[in-house]
Design a protein around this motif. Structure first.
Motif, mmCIF file in Angstrom:
data_model
loop_
_atom_site.group_PDB
_atom_site.id
_atom_site.type_symbol
_atom_site.label_atom_id
_atom_site.label_comp_id
_atom_site.label_asym_id
_atom_site.label_seq_id
_atom_site.Cartn_x
_atom_site.Cartn_y
_atom_site.Cartn_z
ATOM 1 N N VAL A 1 -8.947 -5.657 -12.715
ATOM 2 C CA VAL A 1 -9.138 -4.535 -11.783
ATOM 3 C C VAL A 1 -10.367 -3.899 -11.797
ATOM 4 N N GLY A 2 -10.601 -3.593 -13.243
ATOM 5 C CA GLY A 2 -12.164 -2.921 -13.322
ATOM 6 C C GLY A 2 -13.158 -3.606 -13.042
ATOM 7 N N THR A 3 -13.231 -4.985 -13.055
ATOM 8 C CA THR A 3 -14.361 -5.886 -12.471
ATOM 9 C C THR A 3 -14.165 -5.831 -10.805
ATOM 10 N N LEU A 4 -13.119 -5.936 -10.495
ATOM 11 C CA LEU A 4 -13.064 -6.097 -8.708
ATOM 12 C C LEU A 4 -13.249 -4.700 -7.979
ATOM 13 N N ALA A 5 -12.584 -3.678 -8.629
ATOM 14 C CA ALA A 5 -12.696 -2.420 -8.051
ATOM 15 C C ALA A 5 -13.945 -1.554 -8.012
ATOM 16 N N THR A 6 -14.341 -0.768 -7.228
ATOM 17 C CA THR A 6 -15.583 0.258 -7.341
ATOM 18 C C THR A 6 -15.295 1.299 -8.402
ATOM 19 N N ASP A 7 -13.952 1.653 -8.443
ATOM 20 C CA ASP A 7 -13.354 2.476 -9.354
ATOM 21 C C ASP A 7 -11.814 2.424 -9.535
ATOM 22 N N TRP A 8 -11.101 2.817 -10.458
ATOM 23 C CA TRP A 8 -9.819 2.737 -10.867
ATOM 24 C C TRP A 8 -9.566 3.961 -11.565
ATOM 25 N N GLY A 9 -8.242 4.449 -11.555
ATOM 26 C CA GLY A 9 -7.805 5.385 -12.684
ATOM 27 C C GLY A 9 -6.260 5.518 -12.664
ATOM 28 N N THR A 10 -5.868 6.538 -13.195
ATOM 29 C CA THR A 10 -4.404 6.776 -13.264
ATOM 30 C C THR A 10 -4.347 8.259 -12.975
ATOM 31 N N GLU A 11 -3.446 8.557 -11.973
ATOM 32 C CA GLU A 11 -2.874 10.080 -11.521
ATOM 33 C C GLU A 11 -1.588 10.485 -12.139
ATOM 34 N N PRO A 12 -1.560 11.379 -13.055
ATOM 35 C CA PRO A 12 0.063 11.485 -13.482
ATOM 36 C C PRO A 12 0.542 12.450 -12.285
ATOM 37 N N LEU A 13 1.870 12.172 -12.126
ATOM 38 C CA LEU A 13 2.715 12.809 -11.308
ATOM 39 C C LEU A 13 3.797 13.633 -11.928
ATOM 40 N N PRO A 14 4.581 14.447 -11.352
ATOM 41 C CA PRO A 14 5.548 14.929 -12.146
ATOM 42 C C PRO A 14 6.876 14.227 -12.616
ATOM 43 N N TRP A 15 6.949 13.145 -12.008
ATOM 44 C CA TRP A 15 8.005 12.250 -12.078
ATOM 45 C C TRP A 15 7.550 10.786 -12.802
ATOM 46 N N GLY A 16 6.184 10.753 -12.768
ATOM 47 C CA GLY A 16 5.722 9.528 -13.298
ATOM 48 C C GLY A 16 4.161 9.304 -13.147
ATOM 49 N N LYS A 17 3.715 8.198 -12.408
ATOM 50 C CA LYS A 17 2.086 8.248 -12.316
ATOM 51 C C LYS A 17 1.819 7.248 -11.066
ATOM 52 N N ARG A 18 0.516 7.366 -10.595
ATOM 53 C CA ARG A 18 -0.110 6.537 -9.566
ATOM 54 C C ARG A 18 -1.179 5.838 -10.120
ATOM 55 N N VAL A 19 -1.247 4.479 -10.286
ATOM 56 C CA VAL A 19 -2.279 3.845 -10.580
ATOM 57 C C VAL A 19 -3.023 3.121 -9.442
ATOM 58 N N TRP A 20 -4.314 3.459 -9.248
ATOM 59 C CA TRP A 20 -5.075 3.143 -8.043
ATOM 60 C C TRP A 20 -6.501 2.423 -8.354
ATOM 61 N N ALA A 21 -6.891 1.951 -7.477
ATOM 62 C CA ALA A 21 -8.172 1.425 -7.419
ATOM 63 C C ALA A 21 -8.779 1.383 -6.012
ATOM 64 N N GLU A 22 -10.102 1.651 -5.796
ATOM 65 C CA GLU A 22 -10.851 1.660 -4.949
ATOM 66 C C GLU A 22 -11.549 0.572 -4.614
ATOM 67 N N LEU A 23 -11.728 0.141 -3.417
ATOM 68 C CA LEU A 23 -12.723 -0.863 -2.857
ATOM 69 C C LEU A 23 -13.476 -0.614 -1.638
ATOM 70 N N GLY A 24 -14.714 -1.088 -1.618
ATOM 71 C CA GLY A 24 -15.642 -0.734 -0.441
ATOM 72 C C GLY A 24 -16.820 -0.122 -0.978
ATOM 73 N N GLY A 25 -17.863 0.022 0.114
ATOM 74 C CA GLY A 25 -19.271 0.473 -0.546
ATOM 75 C C GLY A 25 -19.475 1.866 0.031
ATOM 76 N N GLU A 26 -18.822 2.477 0.637
ATOM 77 C CA GLU A 26 -19.241 3.835 0.846
ATOM 78 C C GLU A 26 -19.283 4.666 -0.383
ATOM 79 N N VAL A 27 -20.594 5.450 -0.275
ATOM 80 C CA VAL A 27 -20.749 6.284 -1.552
ATOM 81 C C VAL A 27 -19.761 7.631 -1.416
ATOM 82 N N ARG A 28 -19.268 8.125 -2.361
ATOM 83 C CA ARG A 28 -18.291 9.109 -2.496
ATOM 84 C C ARG A 28 -19.258 10.460 -2.504
ATOM 85 N N GLY A 29 -18.706 11.379 -1.737
ATOM 86 C CA GLY A 29 -19.545 12.581 -1.524
ATOM 87 C C GLY A 29 -19.042 13.872 -2.325
#
Length: 140
Positions: A112-140
């Motif tokens: 995932v770390g190799t393929l994604a432009t970024d990835w991470g984990t967001e804690p939620l009140p009942w669990g978590k969201r693990v996410w990955a971003e793809l694409g070339g648009e620069v974040r602002g």
């Protein structure tokens, strides 16, 4: 099989999501959902990496999460950028490790770390969201 839902976010961003059983077969359904979303958005060039990433995220949730379901979420935060993720009911954050060559498991988050432009984990009140971003648009 439940039908995926599509909705506009409060920011106007399009998104797809689907609740799936926490079982290995759900990875195939998640891959189809990613392919459909990317095709609808004209981002087919991200489909190969996107389907590999969602497979890894779903597999991790199936192995390590609690409860009977997981939720696959696909958002389009920018014209050429997507964020794919899995929400589960475990608060335990995934840990990326560097597997040894003889290890049979443990390569998922490294991939995932190799393929994604970024990835991470967001804690939620009942669990978590693990996410990955793809694409070339620069974040602002």
């Amino acid at each position: 099989m439940p039908q995926p839902t599509t909705h506009a976010r409060p920011t106007g961003r399009p998104g797809y999501s689907e609740t799936l059983p926490r079982e290995p077969e759900s990875a195939a359904t998640a891959r189809r959902l990613v392919r459909v979303a990317l095709s609808v958005w004209g981002l087919d060039d991200l489909a190969e990496d996107g389907t590999l990433i969602i497979s890894e995220l779903v597999t991790n949730a199936v192995r390590h999460a609690r409860r009977e379901t997981i939720r696959v979420v696909i958002d389009r935060p920018g014209a050429a950028r997507v964020r794919i993720g899995v929400v589960d009911f475990s608060k335990v954050r995934p840990v990326r490790r560097e597997p040894h060559i003889e290890d049979e498991n443990g390569r998922g988050l490294a991939l995932v770390g190799t393929l994604a432009t970024d990835w991470g984990t967001e804690p939620l009140p009942w669990g978590k969201r693990v996410w990955a971003e793809l694409g070339g648009e620069v974040r602002g």
